[in-house]
Design an enzyme around this catalytic site. Structure first.
Site, PDB file in Angstrom:
ATOM      1  N   ARG A  22       0.820  -1.226   0.000  1.00  0.00           N
ATOM      2  CA  ARG A  22       0.000   0.000   0.000  1.00  0.00           C
ATOM      3  C   ARG A  22       0.847   1.265   0.000  1.00  0.00           C
ATOM      4  O   ARG A  22       0.520   2.238   0.672  1.00  0.00           O
ATOM      5  CB  ARG A  22      -0.943   0.032   1.201  1.00  0.00           C
ATOM      6  CG  ARG A  22      -2.078  -0.942   1.162  1.00  0.00           C
ATOM      7  CD  ARG A  22      -3.243  -0.381   0.340  1.00  0.00           C
ATOM      8  NE  ARG A  22      -4.248  -1.428   0.177  1.00  0.00           N
ATOM      9  CZ  ARG A  22      -5.346  -1.508   0.908  1.00  0.00           C
ATOM     10  NH1 ARG A  22      -5.605  -0.607   1.798  1.00  0.00           N
ATOM     11  NH2 ARG A  22      -6.185  -2.491   0.708  1.00  0.00           N
ATOM     12  N   ARG A  76      -3.688   6.715   0.508  1.00  0.00           N
ATOM     13  CA  ARG A  76      -4.187   7.963   1.092  1.00  0.00           C
ATOM     14  C   ARG A  76      -3.225   8.684   2.026  1.00  0.00           C
ATOM     15  O   ARG A  76      -3.436   9.843   2.352  1.00  0.00           O
ATOM     16  CB  ARG A  76      -5.512   7.699   1.817  1.00  0.00           C
ATOM     17  CG  ARG A  76      -6.686   7.730   0.857  1.00  0.00           C
ATOM     18  CD  ARG A  76      -7.989   7.516   1.583  1.00  0.00           C
ATOM     19  NE  ARG A  76      -8.028   6.178   2.162  1.00  0.00           N
ATOM     20  CZ  ARG A  76      -8.918   5.765   3.061  1.00  0.00           C
ATOM     21  NH1 ARG A  76      -9.830   6.602   3.502  1.00  0.00           N
ATOM     22  NH2 ARG A  76      -8.891   4.532   3.509  1.00  0.00           N
ATOM     23  N   ARG A 112      -6.968  11.553  -6.578  1.00  0.00           N
ATOM     24  CA  ARG A 112      -8.111  10.686  -6.334  1.00  0.00           C
ATOM     25  C   ARG A 112      -9.400  11.484  -6.110  1.00  0.00           C
ATOM     26  O   ARG A 112     -10.507  10.947  -6.295  1.00  0.00           O
ATOM     27  CB  ARG A 112      -7.749   9.845  -5.092  1.00  0.00           C
ATOM     28  CG  ARG A 112      -8.764   8.936  -4.477  1.00  0.00           C
ATOM     29  CD  ARG A 112      -9.094   7.757  -5.323  1.00  0.00           C
ATOM     30  NE  ARG A 112     -10.523   7.495  -5.223  1.00  0.00           N
ATOM     31  CZ  ARG A 112     -11.111   6.931  -4.186  1.00  0.00           C
ATOM     32  NH1 ARG A 112     -10.395   6.495  -3.191  1.00  0.00           N
ATOM     33  NH2 ARG A 112     -12.414   6.782  -4.155  1.00  0.00           N
ATOM     34  N   ASP A 140      -6.721  -3.144  -7.306  1.00  0.00           N
ATOM     35  CA  ASP A 140      -7.194  -3.797  -6.085  1.00  0.00           C
ATOM     36  C   ASP A 140      -7.420  -5.271  -6.387  1.00  0.00           C
ATOM     37  O   ASP A 140      -7.635  -5.651  -7.545  1.00  0.00           O
ATOM     38  CB  ASP A 140      -8.488  -3.161  -5.585  1.00  0.00           C
ATOM     39  CG  ASP A 140      -8.819  -3.637  -4.175  1.00  0.00           C
ATOM     40  OD1 ASP A 140      -8.209  -3.126  -3.221  1.00  0.00           O
ATOM     41  OD2 ASP A 140      -9.640  -4.552  -4.030  1.00  0.00           O
ATOM     42  N   TYR A 181     -14.551 -12.078   1.505  1.00  0.00           N
ATOM     43  CA  TYR A 181     -15.374 -10.912   1.168  1.00  0.00           C
ATOM     44  C   TYR A 181     -16.581 -11.317   0.330  1.00  0.00           C
ATOM     45  O   TYR A 181     -17.674 -10.788   0.503  1.00  0.00           O
ATOM     46  CB  TYR A 181     -14.548  -9.882   0.393  1.00  0.00           C
ATOM     47  CG  TYR A 181     -13.454  -9.221   1.213  1.00  0.00           C
ATOM     48  CD1 TYR A 181     -13.680  -8.004   1.858  1.00  0.00           C
ATOM     49  CD2 TYR A 181     -12.199  -9.802   1.346  1.00  0.00           C
ATOM     50  CE1 TYR A 181     -12.682  -7.388   2.597  1.00  0.00           C
ATOM     51  CE2 TYR A 181     -11.197  -9.196   2.090  1.00  0.00           C
ATOM     52  CZ  TYR A 181     -11.447  -7.989   2.708  1.00  0.00           C
ATOM     53  OH  TYR A 181     -10.459  -7.390   3.450  1.00  0.00           O
TER      54      TYR A 181
HETATM   55  O1  1CP Z   1      -0.110  -1.876  -2.377  1.00  0.00           O
HETATM   56  C1  1CP Z   1      -0.382  -1.020  -3.247  1.00  0.00           C
HETATM   57  O2  1CP Z   1       0.036   0.152  -3.197  1.00  0.00           O
HETATM   58  C2  1CP Z   1      -1.131  -1.468  -4.499  1.00  0.00           C
HETATM   59  C3  1CP Z   1      -2.556  -1.309  -4.498  1.00  0.00           C
HETATM   60  C4  1CP Z   1      -3.464  -2.168  -3.613  1.00  0.00           C
HETATM   61  C5  1CP Z   1      -3.370  -3.506  -3.206  1.00  0.00           C
HETATM   62  C6  1CP Z   1      -2.229  -4.471  -3.422  1.00  0.00           C
HETATM   63  C7  1CP Z   1      -4.689  -1.676  -3.128  1.00  0.00           C
HETATM   64  C8  1CP Z   1      -5.185  -0.311  -3.331  1.00  0.00           C
HETATM   65  N1  1CP Z   1      -5.359  -2.708  -2.505  1.00  0.00           N
HETATM   66  C9  1CP Z   1      -4.555  -3.835  -2.519  1.00  0.00           C
HETATM   67  C10 1CP Z   1      -4.850  -5.168  -1.979  1.00  0.00           C
HETATM   68  C11 1CP Z   1      -6.034  -5.397  -1.126  1.00  0.00           C
HETATM   69  N2  1CP Z   1      -7.286  -4.849  -1.227  1.00  0.00           N
HETATM   70  C12 1CP Z   1      -6.065  -6.357  -0.072  1.00  0.00           C
HETATM   71  C13 1CP Z   1      -4.904  -7.242   0.306  1.00  0.00           C
HETATM   72  C14 1CP Z   1      -3.882  -6.519   1.104  1.00  0.00           C
HETATM   73  C15 1CP Z   1      -4.305  -5.985   2.443  1.00  0.00           C
HETATM   74  O3  1CP Z   1      -4.683  -6.798   3.308  1.00  0.00           O
HETATM   75  O4  1CP Z   1      -4.229  -4.764   2.636  1.00  0.00           O
HETATM   76  C16 1CP Z   1      -7.350  -6.336   0.490  1.00  0.00           C
HETATM   77  C17 1CP Z   1      -7.846  -7.174   1.648  1.00  0.00           C
HETATM   78  C18 1CP Z   1      -8.117  -5.369  -0.253  1.00  0.00           C
HETATM   79  C19 1CP Z   1      -9.529  -5.041  -0.042  1.00  0.00           C
HETATM   80  C20 1CP Z   1      -9.692  -3.580   0.150  1.00  0.00           C
HETATM   81  N3  1CP Z   1      -9.648  -2.677  -0.872  1.00  0.00           N
HETATM   82  C21 1CP Z   1      -9.823  -2.879   1.367  1.00  0.00           C
HETATM   83  C22 1CP Z   1      -9.895  -3.495   2.768  1.00  0.00           C
HETATM   84  C23 1CP Z   1     -11.338  -3.614   3.174  1.00  0.00           C
HETATM   85  C24 1CP Z   1     -11.573  -4.319   4.494  1.00  0.00           C
HETATM   86  O5  1CP Z   1     -12.480  -3.836   5.205  1.00  0.00           O
HETATM   87  O6  1CP Z   1     -10.945  -5.338   4.815  1.00  0.00           O
HETATM   88  C25 1CP Z   1      -9.888  -1.513   1.043  1.00  0.00           C
HETATM   89  C26 1CP Z   1     -10.054  -0.347   1.980  1.00  0.00           C
HETATM   90  C27 1CP Z   1      -9.773  -1.415  -0.383  1.00  0.00           C
HETATM   91  C28 1CP Z   1      -9.749  -0.170  -1.206  1.00  0.00           C
HETATM   92  C29 1CP Z   1      -8.385   0.235  -1.596  1.00  0.00           C
HETATM   93  N4  1CP Z   1      -7.510  -0.557  -2.333  1.00  0.00           N
HETATM   94  C30 1CP Z   1      -6.344   0.127  -2.554  1.00  0.00           C
HETATM   95  C31 1CP Z   1      -6.475   1.429  -1.951  1.00  0.00           C
HETATM   96  C32 1CP Z   1      -5.441   2.516  -2.013  1.00  0.00           C
HETATM   97  C33 1CP Z   1      -7.741   1.473  -1.354  1.00  0.00           C
HETATM   98  C34 1CP Z   1      -8.344   2.645  -0.610  1.00  0.00           C
HETATM   99  C35 1CP Z   1      -9.114   3.460  -1.566  1.00  0.00           C
HETATM  100  C36 1CP Z   1      -9.173   4.886  -1.160  1.00  0.00           C
HETATM  101  O7  1CP Z   1      -9.918   5.162  -0.205  1.00  0.00           O
HETATM  102  O8  1CP Z   1      -8.514   5.725  -1.800  1.00  0.00           O
END
Ligand code: 1CP
Length: 349
Positions: A29, A33, A42, A78, A154
């Site tokens: 990540r 943000r 964004r 994602d 999920y």
């Molecule tokens: O790592 C990076 O910079 C690359 C981009 C990336 C990756 C690899 C994003 C961007 N998401 C992910 C993987 C991801 N997404 C995982 C596996 C890794 C981890 O555990 O963090 C999971 C479980 C998700 C699911 C997801 N997508 C969540 C978690 C939800 C939850 O309640 O468990 C969230 C908040 C997202 C949205 C998301 N994905 C990525 C970003 C930057 C965001 C936030 C969006 C925003 O508000 O701008």
């Protein structure tokens, strides 16, 4: 000699357990943000639209190189992007929300196994553009996908679980094991094609995010997860891209995850990295594992912890410095920068 390695060589060698001058560094990540330039780009754009916007996704992926000096780029997207490509209706608020959570056989059978290059072509365009940008700087490009079990958590529950219990998928394992198994197999099938298409488009290593694998005991992992991850490990073009396997909180799974055929095991902050190095470090390289919360501590603390982690991981055949989980939105940018600088300052070992 390992004295004049470029960042791509350093990462690929560390993944494969070949000698390096010091551990390579990137952060899960790292685009997100916590970076003001991410929030600016964004603003006003829904998350999935951002993932489909090739120009913006490329720019956001590259932001952490200039902002914090990271040595590898993971493309902005994602784990649910290819799931949308299977025909699942979902949105982000801010995490994934599934319109019709999967509970019936007909829903699993309806999951399309189409060519991802046709369903989510923008993913591969983003990767091709990034690779062209990064190649002259010799920075490596990482691809990724969600692991079947974590995606299923999920898909079955319908959304994330703030309490991290995921009772609905666990109930499905008990009450309709055939349905859960069919879902996991379908997701594994999709993942192999999706990651191989990423490798073809320029990804030089790929990470499988099995964030919630630690919910299962070792026995359950063997039954429910290991066969699918093994199939993925066997199905990938591993000669072209090493395979990194991540779970966020799974100290009890270190041995069994190392049996999956992965090249690198990416461990969470609750796993003792010295112990992981001792237990499996001869067979797989390790990635990790600073607690993201520690990035809010003073710069000297971050430097000291990076030295400690690198020393503890040194007995493993290879080590990639990273966090134990993703950077959180409230993390100070200076903390992330300190982490990268600390890694770069490590003496050749
Ligand atoms: O790592 C990076 O910079 C690359 C981009 C990336 C990756 C690899 C994003 C961007 N998401 C992910 C993987 C991801 N997404 C995982 C596996 C890794 C981890 O555990 O963090 C999971 C479980 C998700 C699911 C997801 N997508 C969540 C978690 C939800 C939850 O309640 O468990 C969230 C908040 C997202 C949205 C998301 N994905 C990525 C970003 C930057 C965001 C936030 C969006 C925003 O508000 O701008």
């Amino acid at each position: 000699m390992s004295a004049s390695l470029d960042p791509t060589q350093r990462l690929l060698r560390a993944c494969r357990g070949e000698p390096v001058d010091r551990p390579p560094v990137w952060l899960m990540r790292q685009a997100g943000r916590y970076l003001p330039e991410y929030r600016a780009l964004r603003a006003g754009i829904p998350f999935l639209a951002m993932c489909r916007d090739v120009e913006r996704a490329v720019e956001v992926s590259l932001q952490p190189v200039s902002a914090v000096g990271t040595e590898a780029v993971i493309f902005f997207s994602d784990i649910f992007v290819p799931v949308a490509g299977m025909g699942v209706a979902l949105e982000f608020a801010p995490g994934p929300v599934i319109a019709d959570p999967i509970r019936r056989t007909a829903q699993v059978e309806a999951l399309a196994l189409a060519d991802p290059r046709e369903t989510v072509p923008y993913v591969f365009e983003i990767l091709r553009r990034l690779r062209a940008e990064l190649e002259p700087r010799r920075l490596p490009l990482l691809g990724f996908a969600g692991a079947p079990f974590t995606l299923a958590c999920y898909l079955v529950r319908g959304k994330g679980d703030p309490e991290r219990r995921y009772e609905e998928p666990r109930a499905l394992m008990r009450d309709d094991p055939a349905l859960m198994r069919a879902l996991l197999e379908r997701l594994a099938e999709m993942t192999i094609g999706y990651l191989n298409a990423q490798i073809e488009a320029g990804a030089q290593a790929v990470q499988l995010f099995d964030t919630w694998a630690g919910l299962l005991s070792e026995t359950e992992y063997r039954e429910w997860i290991l066969p699918g991850v093994r199939r993925i490990a066997e199905g990938l073009r591993r000669d072209q891209a090493p395979f990194i396997l991540f779970a966020s909180d799974a100290p009890h799974l270190v041995e069994v995850m190392a049996e999956s055929g992965c090249d690198v095991l990416s461990i969470g902050a609750s796993t003792d990295i010295a112990e992981a190095a001792r237990r499996v470090g001869g067979r797989v390289s390790l990635q990790g594992n600073l607690d993201p919360a520690e990035l809010a501590r003073p710069r000297e603390h971050v430097f000291a912890r990076v030295r400690e982690i690198a020393a503890a991981a040194a007995p493993a055949r290879g080590h990639v410095l990273n966090l134990g989980h993703g950077v959180t939105p409230e993390t100070p940018v200076e903390g992330v920068r300190a982490f990268v600088e600390a890694a770069k300052s490590l003496a050749p070992g």
